[in-house]
Design a protein around this motif. Structure first.
Motif, mmCIF file in Angstrom:
data_model
loop_
_atom_site.group_PDB
_atom_site.id
_atom_site.type_symbol
_atom_site.label_atom_id
_atom_site.label_comp_id
_atom_site.label_asym_id
_atom_site.label_seq_id
_atom_site.Cartn_x
_atom_site.Cartn_y
_atom_site.Cartn_z
ATOM 1 N N THR A 159 0.836 -1.196 0.000
ATOM 2 C CA THR A 159 0.000 0.000 0.000
ATOM 3 C C THR A 159 0.871 1.246 0.000
ATOM 4 O O THR A 159 1.808 1.355 0.806
ATOM 5 C CB THR A 159 -0.914 0.023 1.248
ATOM 6 O OG1 THR A 159 -1.681 -1.184 1.294
ATOM 7 C CG2 THR A 159 -1.854 1.215 1.197
ATOM 8 N N PHE A 160 0.564 2.172 -0.871
ATOM 9 C CA PHE A 160 1.320 3.413 -0.934
ATOM 10 C C PHE A 160 0.789 4.417 0.090
ATOM 11 O O PHE A 160 -0.413 4.493 0.334
ATOM 12 C CB PHE A 160 1.218 4.033 -2.333
ATOM 13 C CG PHE A 160 1.880 3.224 -3.410
ATOM 14 C CD1 PHE A 160 3.208 2.837 -3.309
ATOM 15 C CD2 PHE A 160 1.171 2.863 -4.544
ATOM 16 C CE1 PHE A 160 3.820 2.097 -4.302
ATOM 17 C CE2 PHE A 160 1.771 2.123 -5.550
ATOM 18 C CZ PHE A 160 3.103 1.736 -5.433
ATOM 19 N N ASN A 165 2.240 8.558 -3.104
ATOM 20 C CA ASN A 165 1.374 8.949 -4.221
ATOM 21 C C ASN A 165 1.731 10.340 -4.739
ATOM 22 O O ASN A 165 1.776 10.565 -5.956
ATOM 23 C CB ASN A 165 -0.099 8.917 -3.784
ATOM 24 C CG ASN A 165 -0.602 7.509 -3.525
ATOM 25 O OD1 ASN A 165 -0.211 6.565 -4.212
ATOM 26 N ND2 ASN A 165 -1.462 7.360 -2.544
ATOM 27 N N LYS A 188 -3.204 -3.848 -8.441
ATOM 28 C CA LYS A 188 -2.622 -2.622 -7.880
ATOM 29 C C LYS A 188 -2.577 -1.494 -8.892
ATOM 30 O O LYS A 188 -2.934 -0.342 -8.594
ATOM 31 C CB LYS A 188 -1.216 -2.927 -7.369
ATOM 32 C CG LYS A 188 -0.579 -1.832 -6.556
ATOM 33 C CD LYS A 188 0.771 -2.320 -6.021
ATOM 34 C CE LYS A 188 1.421 -1.290 -5.129
ATOM 35 N NZ LYS A 188 2.728 -1.779 -4.616
ATOM 36 N N GLN A 189 -2.138 -1.806 -10.120
ATOM 37 C CA GLN A 189 -1.960 -0.762 -11.133
ATOM 38 C C GLN A 189 -3.283 -0.156 -11.571
ATOM 39 O O GLN A 189 -3.412 1.064 -11.736
ATOM 40 C CB GLN A 189 -1.210 -1.325 -12.333
ATOM 41 C CG GLN A 189 -1.905 -2.497 -13.017
ATOM 42 C CD GLN A 189 -1.017 -3.231 -13.990
ATOM 43 O OE1 GLN A 189 0.188 -3.023 -14.046
ATOM 44 N NE2 GLN A 189 -1.625 -4.112 -14.795
ATOM 45 N N LYS A 191 -6.130 -0.043 -9.871
ATOM 46 C CA LYS A 191 -6.681 0.733 -8.761
ATOM 47 C C LYS A 191 -5.995 2.093 -8.656
ATOM 48 O O LYS A 191 -6.653 3.118 -8.455
ATOM 49 C CB LYS A 191 -6.511 -0.036 -7.448
ATOM 50 C CG LYS A 191 -7.373 -1.270 -7.292
ATOM 51 C CD LYS A 191 -7.096 -1.905 -5.938
ATOM 52 C CE LYS A 191 -7.920 -3.144 -5.704
ATOM 53 N NZ LYS A 191 -7.652 -3.749 -4.378
ATOM 54 N N TRP A 192 -4.677 2.095 -8.805
ATOM 55 C CA TRP A 192 -3.927 3.344 -8.678
ATOM 56 C C TRP A 192 -4.288 4.310 -9.803
ATOM 57 O O TRP A 192 -4.527 5.491 -9.571
ATOM 58 C CB TRP A 192 -2.418 3.077 -8.665
ATOM 59 C CG TRP A 192 -1.643 4.264 -8.201
ATOM 60 C CD1 TRP A 192 -1.293 4.561 -6.909
ATOM 61 C CD2 TRP A 192 -1.148 5.352 -9.005
ATOM 62 N NE1 TRP A 192 -0.613 5.757 -6.864
ATOM 63 C CE2 TRP A 192 -0.506 6.264 -8.133
ATOM 64 C CE3 TRP A 192 -1.182 5.639 -10.370
ATOM 65 C CZ2 TRP A 192 0.092 7.432 -8.589
ATOM 66 C CZ3 TRP A 192 -0.593 6.814 -10.825
ATOM 67 C CH2 TRP A 192 0.038 7.698 -9.944
ATOM 68 N N HIS A 196 -6.314 7.970 -9.206
ATOM 69 C CA HIS A 196 -5.559 9.210 -9.400
ATOM 70 C C HIS A 196 -5.688 9.818 -10.794
ATOM 71 O O HIS A 196 -4.991 10.782 -11.113
ATOM 72 C CB HIS A 196 -4.074 8.959 -9.094
ATOM 73 C CG HIS A 196 -3.810 8.554 -7.675
ATOM 74 N ND1 HIS A 196 -3.729 7.237 -7.287
ATOM 75 C CD2 HIS A 196 -3.645 9.290 -6.550
ATOM 76 C CE1 HIS A 196 -3.521 7.172 -5.985
ATOM 77 N NE2 HIS A 196 -3.468 8.402 -5.513
ATOM 78 N N SER A 207 -2.559 0.644 -18.092
ATOM 79 C CA SER A 207 -2.017 -0.331 -17.147
ATOM 80 C C SER A 207 -1.659 -1.594 -17.922
ATOM 81 O O SER A 207 -2.547 -2.276 -18.440
ATOM 82 C CB SER A 207 -3.042 -0.650 -16.052
ATOM 83 O OG SER A 207 -3.276 0.484 -15.249
#
Length: 273
Positions: A159-160, A165, A188-189, A191-192, A196, A207
């Motif tokens: 988790t970042f 971020n 992960k990719q 979701k990020w 954002h 992604s």
């Protein structure tokens, strides 16, 4: 006893199926199937009038998303969702009678690089290690000399933090790429990128996961014969059995279980209508 119908009703099942297909293809670029709007045309028709988020879907991501609402939301809200896997292509054919062409992350990556080279554009790679990113940069510079390349290797963690971020966004937005490639593995990719996207200053956000390693040649992509006959999954399983067995051996039957249920539900819906 089966009821004998007249006129259009005599062809009820066929007409219902045709209406469903017409509805599913109402947007000429997508087909609505297995709960997602899946891209159904060539990459030359990618939307360019606004910021576009591109994700891919395969049997693994489908199964993971069934138990991960945040991941499922990111896939369902992608502007373009590419059918990256023979299982997805077969599922759409089985459920809707529509033939799709598999489009992998490597395909969108190649397409973007060729277009950016023609237009003297820029791209940014977010993910992987500095060593892998350097190999990517070196290869892009050699094969596509007109492209300006930026990279950043984020910390390897589940988790970042907010600071993580902010740092990633700062690197991206300072560079201002035409295309952002994210390679942090699914989910992960996706979701990020989804979380954002409004903060990212890039026209196209893709992604593409393992493509970073394929293009850097740190992992060899399965050969052309595997790709031609829809056996890329088998090639990857043979090359990386410890990492890939769960994706294909475990999730494969789960995916076809979901597919069987959807087909049964579709059949019941047509019968009732």
């Amino acid at each position: 006893m089966k009821t004998i119908l007249r006129g259009e009703e005599a062809f009820g099942d066929t007409l219902t199926l045709q209406k469903e297909i017409a509805y599913k293809m109402a947007d000429s670029k997508n087909i609505h199937s297995i709960g997602y709007d899946i891209y159904a045309t060539g990459l030359d028709h990618l939307p360019t009038a606004h910021q576009t988020v591109v994700n891919t879907i395969n049997q693994y991501s489908y199964c993971v998303a069934e138990n991960d609402p945040e991941f499922k939301e990111s896939l369902q809200n992608a502007d373009v969702l590419l059918p990256d896997g023979i299982a997805i292509v077969l599922a759409v054919k089985m459920l809707d009678g529509i033939k799709l062409k598999k489009i992998a992350g490597a395909d969108i990556h190649k397409f973007c690089l060729e277009k950016l080279n023609r237009t003297k554009g820029s791209c940014f790679y977010l993910g992987s290690s500095n060593a892998t990113l350097q190999k990517i940069t070196d290869r892009v510079n050699k094969e596509f000399p007109n492209i300006k390349v930026g990279t950043f290797s984020p910390p390897f963690k589940a988790t970042f933090t907010n600071d993580d971020n902010s740092e990633m966004l700062n690197h991206i937005n300072t560079f201002k790429p035409d295309v952002l490639f994210i390679g942090m593995t699914a989910p992960k990719q996706e979701k990020w990128g989804y979380a954002h996207k409004k903060q990212i200053d890039a026209q196209l956000i893709c992604s593409i996961g393992a493509v970073f390693d394929f293009y850097a040649r740190t992992i060899e992509r399965p050969n052309k014969i595997c790709l031609k006959f829809g056996l890329e999954w088998l090639g990857r399983l043979i090359k990386e059995p410890k990492r890939m067995w769960k994706r294909y051996i475990y999730y494969g039957p789960i995916f076809f279980y979901h597919l069987k249920n959807k087909k049964f539900n579709n059949s019941n819906s047509r019968t009732k209508s």
